[in-house]
Scaffold this active site. Structure first.
Site, PDB file in Angstrom:
ATOM      1  N   CYS A  70       0.132   0.719   2.195  1.00  0.00           N
ATOM      2  CA  CYS A  70       1.110   1.757   1.835  1.00  0.00           C
ATOM      3  C   CYS A  70       2.046   2.054   3.009  1.00  0.00           C
ATOM      4  CB  CYS A  70       0.380   3.032   1.420  1.00  0.00           C
ATOM      5  SG  CYS A  70       1.472   4.432   1.122  1.00  0.00           S
ATOM      6  N   GLY A  96       2.603  11.382   0.527  1.00  0.00           N
ATOM      7  CA  GLY A  96       1.561  12.351   0.825  1.00  0.00           C
ATOM      8  C   GLY A  96       0.396  12.345  -0.140  1.00  0.00           C
ATOM      9  N   GLU A  97      -0.670  12.980   0.283  1.00  0.00           N
ATOM     10  CA  GLU A  97      -1.880  13.111  -0.537  1.00  0.00           C
ATOM     11  C   GLU A  97      -1.902  14.541  -1.089  1.00  0.00           C
ATOM     12  OE1 GLU A  97      -4.560  11.412  -1.921  1.00  0.00           O
ATOM     13  OE2 GLU A  97      -4.841  13.443  -2.635  1.00  0.00           O
ATOM     14  N   CYS A 127      -3.915   4.119   4.162  1.00  0.00           N
ATOM     15  CA  CYS A 127      -4.142   3.013   3.232  1.00  0.00           C
ATOM     16  C   CYS A 127      -3.331   1.818   3.744  1.00  0.00           C
ATOM     17  CB  CYS A 127      -3.734   3.406   1.824  1.00  0.00           C
ATOM     18  SG  CYS A 127      -4.642   4.866   1.251  1.00  0.00           S
ATOM     19  N   CYS A 184       6.958   2.598  -5.752  1.00  0.00           N
ATOM     20  CA  CYS A 184       5.707   3.180  -5.296  1.00  0.00           C
ATOM     21  C   CYS A 184       5.302   2.636  -3.941  1.00  0.00           C
ATOM     22  CB  CYS A 184       4.591   2.773  -6.245  1.00  0.00           C
ATOM     23  SG  CYS A 184       4.223   4.003  -7.432  1.00  0.00           S
ATOM     24  N   GLU A 197      11.199  11.901   0.324  1.00  0.00           N
ATOM     25  CA  GLU A 197      11.894  11.183  -0.726  1.00  0.00           C
ATOM     26  C   GLU A 197      11.405  11.614  -2.099  1.00  0.00           C
ATOM     27  OE1 GLU A 197      11.873   6.989   0.215  1.00  0.00           O
ATOM     28  OE2 GLU A 197      12.450   7.465   2.265  1.00  0.00           O
ATOM     29  N   CYS A 237       9.313  11.489  -9.542  1.00  0.00           N
ATOM     30  CA  CYS A 237       8.198  11.226  -8.629  1.00  0.00           C
ATOM     31  C   CYS A 237       8.431  12.077  -7.388  1.00  0.00           C
ATOM     32  CB  CYS A 237       8.192   9.736  -8.292  1.00  0.00           C
ATOM     33  SG  CYS A 237       6.923   9.267  -7.124  1.00  0.00           S
ATOM     34  N   CYS A 258       1.811  10.878   5.510  1.00  0.00           N
ATOM     35  CA  CYS A 258       0.457  11.014   4.958  1.00  0.00           C
ATOM     36  C   CYS A 258      -0.519  10.712   6.088  1.00  0.00           C
ATOM     37  CB  CYS A 258       0.249  10.029   3.806  1.00  0.00           C
ATOM     38  SG  CYS A 258      -1.353  10.203   2.981  1.00  0.00           S
ATOM     39  N   SER A 303      -1.626  12.143  -8.586  1.00  0.00           N
ATOM     40  CA  SER A 303      -2.303  10.934  -8.120  1.00  0.00           C
ATOM     41  C   SER A 303      -2.982  11.214  -6.789  1.00  0.00           C
ATOM     42  CB  SER A 303      -1.273   9.808  -7.947  1.00  0.00           C
ATOM     43  OG  SER A 303      -1.881   8.683  -7.344  1.00  0.00           O
ATOM     44  N   PHE A 317      -7.363   3.595  -7.248  1.00  0.00           N
ATOM     45  CA  PHE A 317      -8.672   2.949  -7.170  1.00  0.00           C
ATOM     46  C   PHE A 317      -8.616   1.691  -6.291  1.00  0.00           C
ATOM     47  CE2 PHE A 317     -12.729   1.386  -8.936  1.00  0.00           C
ATOM     48  CZ  PHE A 317     -13.455   2.545  -8.769  1.00  0.00           C
TER      49      PHE A 317
HETATM   50  N1  SAH Z   1      -1.419   9.728  -1.973  1.00  0.00           N
HETATM   51  C1  SAH Z   1      -1.539   9.647  -3.368  1.00  0.00           C
HETATM   52  C2  SAH Z   1      -0.220   9.673  -4.098  1.00  0.00           C
HETATM   53  C3  SAH Z   1       0.916   8.860  -3.521  1.00  0.00           C
HETATM   54  S1  SAH Z   1       0.832   7.126  -3.607  1.00  0.00           S
HETATM   55  C4  SAH Z   1      -2.330   8.419  -3.762  1.00  0.00           C
HETATM   56  O1  SAH Z   1      -2.597   7.596  -2.893  1.00  0.00           O
HETATM   57  O2  SAH Z   1      -2.709   8.316  -4.916  1.00  0.00           O
HETATM   58  C5  SAH Z   1       1.248   6.706  -5.284  1.00  0.00           C
HETATM   59  C6  SAH Z   1       0.684   5.356  -5.732  1.00  0.00           C
HETATM   60  O3  SAH Z   1       1.383   4.257  -5.124  1.00  0.00           O
HETATM   61  C7  SAH Z   1      -0.770   5.187  -5.323  1.00  0.00           C
HETATM   62  O4  SAH Z   1      -1.531   4.622  -6.346  1.00  0.00           O
HETATM   63  C8  SAH Z   1      -0.649   4.236  -4.173  1.00  0.00           C
HETATM   64  O5  SAH Z   1      -1.852   3.591  -3.947  1.00  0.00           O
HETATM   65  C9  SAH Z   1       0.448   3.324  -4.649  1.00  0.00           C
HETATM   66  N2  SAH Z   1       1.035   2.485  -3.588  1.00  0.00           N
HETATM   67  C10 SAH Z   1       1.108   2.772  -2.282  1.00  0.00           C
HETATM   68  N3  SAH Z   1       1.721   1.763  -1.618  1.00  0.00           N
HETATM   69  C11 SAH Z   1       2.034   0.822  -2.526  1.00  0.00           C
HETATM   70  C12 SAH Z   1       2.716  -0.433  -2.464  1.00  0.00           C
HETATM   71  N4  SAH Z   1       3.200  -0.889  -1.318  1.00  0.00           N
HETATM   72  N5  SAH Z   1       2.877  -1.119  -3.601  1.00  0.00           N
HETATM   73  C13 SAH Z   1       2.420  -0.624  -4.776  1.00  0.00           C
HETATM   74  N6  SAH Z   1       1.802   0.563  -4.901  1.00  0.00           N
HETATM   75  C14 SAH Z   1       1.603   1.276  -3.790  1.00  0.00           C
HETATM   76 FE1  SF4 Z   2      -2.861   6.222   0.870  1.00  0.00          FE
HETATM   77 FE2  SF4 Z   2      -1.485   7.621  -0.966  1.00  0.00          FE
HETATM   78 FE3  SF4 Z   2      -1.393   8.313   1.636  1.00  0.00          FE
HETATM   79 FE4  SF4 Z   2      -0.204   6.083   0.835  1.00  0.00          FE
HETATM   80  S1  SF4 Z   2       0.343   8.152   0.252  1.00  0.00           S
HETATM   81  S2  SF4 Z   2      -1.506   6.329   2.669  1.00  0.00           S
HETATM   82  S3  SF4 Z   2      -1.589   5.397  -0.805  1.00  0.00           S
HETATM   83  S4  SF4 Z   2      -3.217   8.351   0.303  1.00  0.00           S
END
Ligand code: SAH
Ligand code: SF4
Length: 396
Positions: A142, A194-195, A139, A370, A115, A128, A135, A226, A249
């Site tokens: 997420c 993805g990371e 987390c 996000c 996406e 974005c 991923c 990010s 963070f």
């Molecule tokens: N993997 C990377 C980039 C993608 S996630 C990372 O984790 O930074 C982009 C942002 O969206 C990150 O800060 C992530 O923590 C946040 N995010 C993920 N799931 C979310 C949710 N359900 N609500 C709000 N922010 C979220």
């Molecule tokens: Fe965590 Fe970012 Fe991967 Fe979602 S996309 S699982 S926030 S590292």
């Protein structure tokens, strides 16, 4: 101690050669394109000039047909067409939100889907983009992290997302017409699926292409990567890409961050902060964004706000704090903090002298926010466990 085996997942490599034997020119660095043109029979003496010409056609003018490359001789255009293609990921679905946010589902080689979200604002337009299908990190808040299927995107598929969006926004320049300086697509955030730091080389090559002044020409200051905190790759991001950095963070104690962002078990908060403090590009004008998702009763207390400030001050990190109201998804284990709680948290940060914008939730009606990104394709070839086992990951 330097970790010797970072969690890594080069899960699948996609051959650059297409089935019919033609090579996609999209996603090649200038050096790679030169090699490709030489291999196809371009004269050594002309190779550099040919790269410049083809590069401009593809990335400045958005041309997809070699026949349209009118400053090249006819037989050279034919040679290109025999050997190469200019291919982007295919848009299979496009949703437009009431607020103008656009979400694209794009199909890449192998039938996988990722996406891409376009967010128009008054003074900018942000795309974005995704760096992986799914991923491997898990987390707990997420949605992408619950997706089983994972593969790294190629550089072509990453820069292709930008080109696809420019197609949809009809933003390629028209020869002879004055250059439009107010770009619809002015900023890139690597905040999709993805990371990005687990797909470093492809992300770097794609961003280099996006920044190249002879093409898409986005300033490095308009690209934000990010990461969840892949500490060993943070310094490389400054050196090899030079873009801005955002860090997911989300928690102020290791105990909580271990649960929310499990990569924290590998690289703890203190180690992460040291890497951020050393980020060579960080300055007052190029601050590091601390992303902080607001989860009711989990990480949103006044004490958390004070601890967050203390972490940043203790390490003297030029920072802004972006508070993200949690976007709930079907089955998500957390609730969004109340607006009052988010405001109180923001106020503590603001009082301490830091910018603390609360991220506006955009595209809610199309699940474009996000962390909600998760492609429909769930025909999982491999489970995350399998992938981790293959990569020799030591969890915990
Ligand atoms: N993997 C990377 C980039 C993608 S996630 C990372 O984790 O930074 C982009 C942002 O969206 C990150 O800060 C992530 O923590 C946040 N995010 C993920 N799931 C979310 C949710 N359900 N609500 C709000 N922010 C979220
Ligand atoms: Fe965590 Fe970012 Fe991967 Fe979602 S996309 S699982 S926030 S590292």
């Amino acid at each position: 101690m330097e970790p010797t085996s970072p969690i890594t997942q080069d899960v699948m490599t996609i051959p650059r050669k297409l089935p019919e034997g033609k090579q996609n020119l999209v996603g090649l660095t200038r050096a790679q394109m030169k090699d490709a043109l030489l291999a196809a029979g371009t004269k050594e003496k002309q190779a550099k000039m040919r790269v410049n010409q083809v590069w401009q056609w593809i990335y400045h003018w958005g041309v997809r047909d070699f026949a349209d490359m009118t400053n090249l001789a006819k037989d050279y255009r034919a040679l290109l067409a025999e050997n190469f293609v200019i291919e982007l990921p295919e848009v299979v679905q496009k949703l437009v939100s009431e607020d103008g946010t656009r979400k694209y589902l794009v199909k890449i080689a192998g039938g996988h889907e990722v996406e891409v979200v376009y967010i128009p604002e008054e003074d900018r337009g942000t795309l974005c983009i995704s760096s992986q299908v799914g991923c491997t990190l898990t987390c707990s808040f997420c949605h992408t992290g619950t997706q089983k299927l994972v593969r790294n995107l190629t550089a072509a598929e990453i820069v292709g997302q930008i080109m696809m969006a420019r197609d949809d926004l009809e933003e390629w320049p028209v020869p002879g017409e004055p250059k439009d300086e107010t770009r619809l697509l002015s900023n890139i955030v690597l905040m999709g699926m993805g990371e990005p730091l687990y797909n470093f080389d492809n992300v770097r090559d794609a961003m280099k292409i996006a920044m190249d002044p002879e093409g898409i020409s986005l300033s490095r200051r308009r690209i934000t990567l990010s990461t969840s905190g892949v500490v060993p790759e943070i310094a490389r991001t400054a050196q090899e890409i030079g873009c801005l950095l955002a860090i997911s963070f989300h928690a102020t104690t290791d105990e909580t961050r271990d649960v929310l962002v499990p990569i924290n078990k590998r690289w703890k908060i203190e180690e992460l902060l040291q890497a951020l403090a050393a980020y060579p590009k960080a300055s007052n004008s190029e601050r590091i964004t601390f992303e902080y998702v607001m989860l009711a009763g989990v990480n949103d207390s006044d004490e958390d706000a004070h601890r967050l400030i203390d972490h940043i001050k203790r390490h003297n990190i030029p920072a802004k704090i972006n508070l993200i109201p949690f976007n709930e998804w079907p089955g998500s284990p957390y609730k969004r903090s109340s607006n009052n709680r988010i405001r109180a948290f923001a106020n503590i940060i603001y009082q301490a002298g830091y910018a603390s914008p609360i991220r506006k939730t955009r595209g809610d009606d199309i699940m474009a926010a996000c962390g909600q990104l998760k492609s429909a394709t769930e025909r999982a070839r491999k489970s995350r466990k399998q992938i981790e086992a293959e990569a020799g990951v030591a969890q915990g």
